[in-house]
Write a protein that holds these residues in place. Sequence first.
Motif, PDB file in Angstrom:
ATOM      1  N   TYR A  67      -5.792  -0.379   0.118  1.00  0.00           N
ATOM      2  CA  TYR A  67      -4.453   0.055  -0.504  1.00  0.00           C
ATOM      3  C   TYR A  67      -4.694   0.971  -1.662  1.00  0.00           C
ATOM      4  CZ  TYR A  67      -4.719  -3.551  -3.945  1.00  0.00           C
ATOM      5  OH  TYR A  67      -5.418  -4.551  -4.704  1.00  0.00           O
ATOM      6  N   VAL A  68      -3.502   1.833  -1.978  1.00  0.00           N
ATOM      7  CA  VAL A  68      -3.781   2.543  -3.158  1.00  0.00           C
ATOM      8  C   VAL A  68      -2.311   2.394  -3.969  1.00  0.00           C
ATOM      9  CG1 VAL A  68      -3.498   4.934  -3.718  1.00  0.00           C
ATOM     10  CG2 VAL A  68      -4.760   4.406  -1.757  1.00  0.00           C
ATOM     11  N   CYS A  69      -2.423   2.106  -5.355  1.00  0.00           N
ATOM     12  CA  CYS A  69      -1.258   2.016  -6.184  1.00  0.00           C
ATOM     13  C   CYS A  69      -0.786   3.262  -6.739  1.00  0.00           C
ATOM     14  CB  CYS A  69      -1.537   0.931  -7.198  1.00  0.00           C
ATOM     15  SG  CYS A  69      -1.811  -0.551  -6.741  1.00  0.00           S
ATOM     16  N   THR A  70       0.357   3.599  -6.185  1.00  0.00           N
ATOM     17  CA  THR A  70       0.906   5.159  -6.786  1.00  0.00           C
ATOM     18  C   THR A  70       1.894   4.979  -7.763  1.00  0.00           C
ATOM     19  OG1 THR A  70       2.392   5.334  -4.892  1.00  0.00           O
ATOM     20  CG2 THR A  70       0.536   5.734  -4.182  1.00  0.00           C
ATOM     21  N   PRO A  71       2.177   5.774  -8.532  1.00  0.00           N
ATOM     22  CA  PRO A  71       3.333   5.583  -9.679  1.00  0.00           C
ATOM     23  C   PRO A  71       4.567   5.855  -9.028  1.00  0.00           C
ATOM     24  CG  PRO A  71       2.023   7.780  -9.925  1.00  0.00           C
ATOM     25  CD  PRO A  71       1.447   7.066  -8.971  1.00  0.00           C
ATOM     26  N   GLU A 122       5.699   5.837  -5.624  1.00  0.00           N
ATOM     27  CA  GLU A 122       6.185   4.721  -4.453  1.00  0.00           C
ATOM     28  C   GLU A 122       5.537   3.376  -4.361  1.00  0.00           C
ATOM     29  OE1 GLU A 122       6.691   7.585  -0.806  1.00  0.00           O
ATOM     30  OE2 GLU A 122       4.479   8.259  -1.618  1.00  0.00           O
ATOM     31  N   GLY A 123       4.778   3.062  -5.450  1.00  0.00           N
ATOM     32  CA  GLY A 123       4.176   1.858  -5.399  1.00  0.00           C
ATOM     33  C   GLY A 123       2.888   1.565  -4.683  1.00  0.00           C
ATOM     34  N   ILE A 170      -0.558   1.458   1.776  1.00  0.00           N
ATOM     35  CA  ILE A 170      -1.651   0.892   2.668  1.00  0.00           C
ATOM     36  C   ILE A 170      -2.063   1.667   3.367  1.00  0.00           C
ATOM     37  CG2 ILE A 170      -2.237  -1.143   4.236  1.00  0.00           C
ATOM     38  CD1 ILE A 170       0.158  -2.549   2.993  1.00  0.00           C
ATOM     39  N   TRP A 171      -3.385   1.889   3.855  1.00  0.00           N
ATOM     40  CA  TRP A 171      -4.098   2.822   4.803  1.00  0.00           C
ATOM     41  C   TRP A 171      -3.969   1.903   6.092  1.00  0.00           C
ATOM     42  CZ3 TRP A 171      -4.743   7.567   4.823  1.00  0.00           C
ATOM     43  CH2 TRP A 171      -4.968   8.467   3.542  1.00  0.00           C
ATOM     44  N   VAL A 172      -3.371   2.507   7.079  1.00  0.00           N
ATOM     45  CA  VAL A 172      -3.194   1.825   8.378  1.00  0.00           C
ATOM     46  C   VAL A 172      -3.903   2.780   9.568  1.00  0.00           C
ATOM     47  CG1 VAL A 172      -1.695   1.328  10.182  1.00  0.00           C
ATOM     48  CG2 VAL A 172      -1.073   0.865   7.803  1.00  0.00           C
ATOM     49  N   TRP A 196       0.626   4.316   4.237  1.00  0.00           N
ATOM     50  CA  TRP A 196       2.224   4.173   4.496  1.00  0.00           C
ATOM     51  C   TRP A 196       2.631   3.275   3.234  1.00  0.00           C
ATOM     52  CZ3 TRP A 196       2.420   2.563  10.287  1.00  0.00           C
ATOM     53  CH2 TRP A 196       2.879   3.575  11.140  1.00  0.00           C
ATOM     54  N   THR A 197       3.874   3.364   3.039  1.00  0.00           N
ATOM     55  CA  THR A 197       4.506   2.356   2.000  1.00  0.00           C
ATOM     56  C   THR A 197       4.588   1.081   2.549  1.00  0.00           C
ATOM     57  OG1 THR A 197       6.798   2.897   2.542  1.00  0.00           O
ATOM     58  CG2 THR A 197       5.753   4.162   0.991  1.00  0.00           C
TER      59      THR A 197
END
Length: 317
Positions: free
Chosen positions: A144-148, A150-151, A154-156, A261-262
């Motif tokens: 997963y990635v934490c973005t400023p 969109e929060g 997750i890589w799917v 994806w969020t």
Amino acid sequence: MKTNLDLINECDNFPYYENGPEEYTKLRSTCWELHLEEGSGPYGYMRQSVVESMPWDHDVWQIDSERKSIAPVPKRYSHTQGEIIRETLEKAKTESIFQILRGWRNELYPVHGPYSSRKPMVSMERAGSALFGINTYGVHMTAYVCTPQEGMKIWVPRRARNKQTYGGMLDNTVAGGLSTGEKPFECLVREAAEEGSFSEQLVRSNAKACGTVSYFHIRDARAGGEAGLLQPECQYVFDMEIGAEVIPKPGDNEVEDFYLWTVDEVKRALAGGQFKPNCAAVLLDFFIRRGILTAENEKDYMEIVSRLHRKLPFPTP
């Protein structure tokens, strides 16, 4: 649309009993037990149809119809238990008895003995594991990635549409079976390179072990091969936070594409039944550990938590 409990019921779909593993005795009226030498057993549950169709060599297999038990007997022959199982499965494959053996992997799965033993009792071809109904093991990782803005995202991945098992369905970022002699983290490193082109250094530095998810699955047609085969499983689960600059790419022919994806997008795909059943269960475990799925927003929270960590009926390592 599927509820979270529906997703659990699709993965952990052998009847669930609150009284615990002793309720597995109900299987004995319809299934046969796999036994091994120097072990208390049983080590697997076999469907009646499998026992009736398997090309048993009665010189090396002890078949007890009264007790409904099957056991290789190496003392009657020069082969080991593992060799007896392998030759029997190879004969079944040659004679095209079981559809599931068309997916022969030349990959061995362990059958573990008493809890005090670190070595497996025996190993068998992965494609035949569901015929014997043994515990199987794997690794699953959520990257997963934490973005400023969109929060968490997750890589799917989407499984290749021509894949024999659950073709075209969504998966966890990285997932794979645990072969005999392989340690979970080393398996993860290998699978991450093969499926997502993640570097070994990245995985070793960032992947975090987060426990296990266990369930008792009954295979359906999407799994490939005969429906109704029994497949109890334990998955070692990992999380890996990565930067926005890290973009996974299919490294083999098992993954078609990756989507970032969020959490809400992942939830919608889960509700739409787009995920492979056990991958949906691993994602629910991820949501619980991250405080996304809670007792306040999920009415079946307690049952879901329990069902994600089912006590399996056979010895585990």
